[in-house]
Design an enzyme around this catalytic site. Structure first.
Site, PDB file in Angstrom:
ATOM      1  N   GLY A 222     -13.690  45.071 -14.567  1.00  0.00           N
ATOM      2  CA  GLY A 222     -12.421  45.543 -14.692  1.00  0.00           C
ATOM      3  C   GLY A 222     -11.603  44.133 -14.211  1.00  0.00           C
ATOM      4  O   GLY A 222     -10.511  44.207 -14.290  1.00  0.00           O
ATOM      5  N   ASP A 223     -12.230  43.121 -13.746  1.00  0.00           N
ATOM      6  CA  ASP A 223     -11.485  41.905 -13.225  1.00  0.00           C
ATOM      7  C   ASP A 223     -12.150  40.611 -13.490  1.00  0.00           C
ATOM      8  O   ASP A 223     -12.336  39.740 -12.872  1.00  0.00           O
ATOM      9  CB  ASP A 223     -11.035  41.903 -11.973  1.00  0.00           C
ATOM     10  N   PHE A 224     -12.800  40.393 -14.771  1.00  0.00           N
ATOM     11  CA  PHE A 224     -13.460  39.232 -15.082  1.00  0.00           C
ATOM     12  C   PHE A 224     -12.726  38.103 -15.482  1.00  0.00           C
ATOM     13  O   PHE A 224     -12.661  37.800 -16.513  1.00  0.00           O
ATOM     14  CB  PHE A 224     -14.785  39.683 -16.362  1.00  0.00           C
ATOM     15  N   ASN A 225     -12.158  37.759 -14.580  1.00  0.00           N
ATOM     16  CA  ASN A 225     -11.082  36.612 -14.624  1.00  0.00           C
ATOM     17  C   ASN A 225     -11.683  35.149 -14.227  1.00  0.00           C
ATOM     18  O   ASN A 225     -12.762  35.016 -13.950  1.00  0.00           O
ATOM     19  CB  ASN A 225      -9.832  37.019 -13.926  1.00  0.00           C
TER      20      ASN A 225
ATOM     21  N   ASN B  43     -12.678  34.614 -10.993  1.00  0.00           N
ATOM     22  CA  ASN B  43     -14.167  35.525 -10.497  1.00  0.00           C
ATOM     23  C   ASN B  43     -15.234  35.246 -11.222  1.00  0.00           C
ATOM     24  O   ASN B  43     -16.417  35.760 -10.923  1.00  0.00           O
ATOM     25  CB  ASN B  43     -13.673  36.927 -10.549  1.00  0.00           C
TER      26      ASN B  43
END
Length: 356
Positions: free
Chosen positions: A214-217, A220
Site C-alpha cells: 500500500g505504500d511502496f514508495n 520505503n
C-alpha cells in the site's frame, strides 16, 4: 489522520529510557528518521546490533490486531527471501508493547516496536535506471504474491473499508478538495475522480484481489550498490498502510512514486510495468485502468498532503515532499491523456521485455 495530536513526540531521553526498559539496550546513538505520522529512531546501542525504534501514532495504536498482522507480514516476507524489516522481542518476549507516555499532549498510549535496521539508502537518492525500475516493479509483484499466501487469525482486519489511502476508496477524498480553494489543480482532481468512478469502479470486479503493502514508495524502498555500477533492492520498509486490495493497485502506487524521483517521469511506467509483468502479467481490465489509477494515487498524495499540513504546519517540509513534485507530474499526465501515456508505457514495457 484526523486527530491533530496523535503523532508521537518522544524526546531523546524518553526514547533512551524506553529502549533500556523494554529491550535492555543502552543507546550510544539515537537519531530521528523521517516518518509521516509515526516516530522512527535509529538506535545504535553499546550492545551488539543496530535497530529502528518505531513508535506508532496514538490513533493507529488503538488497533493492536492490525499492527500484529503487519508485524507478522514483515516476518513472513523475510522468511520467503524478501528484504523486509522484522520486529525483535522485548525482554518479556513480546514483539510489540503499548506504552503510556506524556510527550507534550497529555498521557497517551503508543505502540512501540524495535525493528531490524536494514543497510542501504532510499531509492530516492540513486539514479533510477531502467534496470532498477524493472527490479522495483518485479519486487512489488513478488511481494504481493507472497503476501497473498500469508495465514493469520486476524487477517480480516486488513479489510480496512475506510482507509483513505486505499485506491479502492478514492471518493473519500471529496470532503478535502475544498482545501485547494480555487487552485487550478482542483479541476484536475475532480476530473480524475470522475474518471475513476466511471471507468475504474465498473471494472473492479475483474481485478485480482491480494494483500497490498500500500505504500511502496521512494522512501520505503532501500537499495545498495550491486557491484556492476547499478543498485539492487536491499530493504522494504513501513507496512502501516497494508490492506486488502488488488494487484493492479500496487503497480499503480509503485509507478506513481518512482515517477516522483525521475527527471523524465513519463518514462518510468514502461520499465516498472515490464518488471511487474515478468512476474505477474496483467489482465485486460487491469491494463485498461492503470493510467487512471496512477493519476488517482497522485490525487491521494496531493490532497492528503495539503490536509496533513493544515494539521501539522511544523512538518510541512516532509509532508509536502511528494506533493510538490506530484502537482507538475499529475498535470502533465492529465494533459497527455490516457491513450498517449498508455501507448508509451506498454510499448516500452514490451521492448524492455524483448531484450531480456
Amino acid at each position: 489522520m484526523s486527530v491533530k495530536h496523535a503523532t508521537p513526540n518522544f524526546s531523546q531521553s524518553q526514547v533512551a529510557e524506553t529502549v533500556k526498559r523494554l529491550f535492555g539496550l543502552t543507546a550510544s546513538e539515537i537519531s530521528s528518521l523521517p516518518s509521516y505520522d509515526d516516530q522512527n529512531f535509529f538506535i545504535d546501542p553499546i550492545e551488539d546490533g543496530k535497530y529502528v525504534l518505531k513508535i506508532m501514532n496514538s490513533e493507529d495504536s488503538k488497533n493492536p490486531a492490525l499492527i500484529e498482522v503487519q508485524t507478522h507480514a514483515m516476518s513472513f516476507l523475510h522468511q520467503n527471501g524478501l528484504p523486509a524489516q522484522t520486529a525483535l522481542p522485548n525482554i518479556s518476549g513480546q514483539l510489540m508493547s503499548l506504552e503510556e507516555i506524556d510527550c507534550g499532549y497529555g498521557s497517551q498510549k503508543y505502540m512501540v516496536r524495535l525493528l531490524t535496521y536494514l543497510p542501504g539508502t532510499t531509492i530516492s537518492k540513486v539514479p533510477l535506471t531502467p534496470q532498477l525500475l524493472y527490479e522495483t516493479g518485479k519486487m512489488a509483484a513478488t511481494m504481493d504474491t507472497i503476501l497473498q499466501e500469508m495465514v493469520h487469525p486476524h487477517l480480516a482486519v486488513l479489510e480496512r473499508e475506510n482507509l483513505i489511502w486505499s485506491l479502492s476508496n478514492l471518493p473519500l477524498l471529496e470532503p478535502y478538495i475544498h482545501l485547494f480553494d480555487g487552485n487550478p489543480l482542483e479541476k484536475v482532481v475532480k476530473s480524475v475522480l470522475y474518471q475513476y468512478k466511471t471507468s475504474v469502479t465498473p471494472k473492479r470486479c475483474n481485478f485480482r484481489k491480494c494483500i497490498n503493502h500500500g505504500d511502496f514508495n521512494d522512501l520505503n524502498v532501500l537499495v545498495q550498490p550491486d557491484g556492476r555500477d547499478g543498485h539492487r533492492i536491499s530493504g522494504i520498509l513501513d507496512f502501516g498502510d497494508m490492506h486488502s486490495g488488488y494487484y493492479i493497485h500496487e503497480l499503480a502506487i509503485t509507478i506513481m512514486y518512482m515517477m516522483i524521483e525521475h527527471p523524465k517521469p513519463i518514462e518510468v511506467g514502461g520499465p516498472v510495468l515490464a518488471g511487474w509483468e515478468s512476474f505477474l502479467p496483467l489482465n485486460e481490465a487491469e491494463k485498461d485502468c492503470l493510467y487512471v489509477l496512477v493519476l488517482s494515487r497522485f490525487c491521494q498524495s496531493i490532497v492528503l498532503a495539503h490536509y496533513s499540513v493544515s494539521l501539522h504546519p511544523e512538518n510541512e517540509e516532509y509532508l509536502m515532499i511528494t506533493s510538490k513534485k506530484g502537482v507538475h507530474i499529475l498535470s502533465q499526465l492529465w494533459e497527455l491523456g490516457k491513450e498517449q501515456v498508455e501507448k508509451l508505457w506498454f510499448q516500452t514495457a514490451a521492448q524492455f521485455s524483448d531484450k531480456k
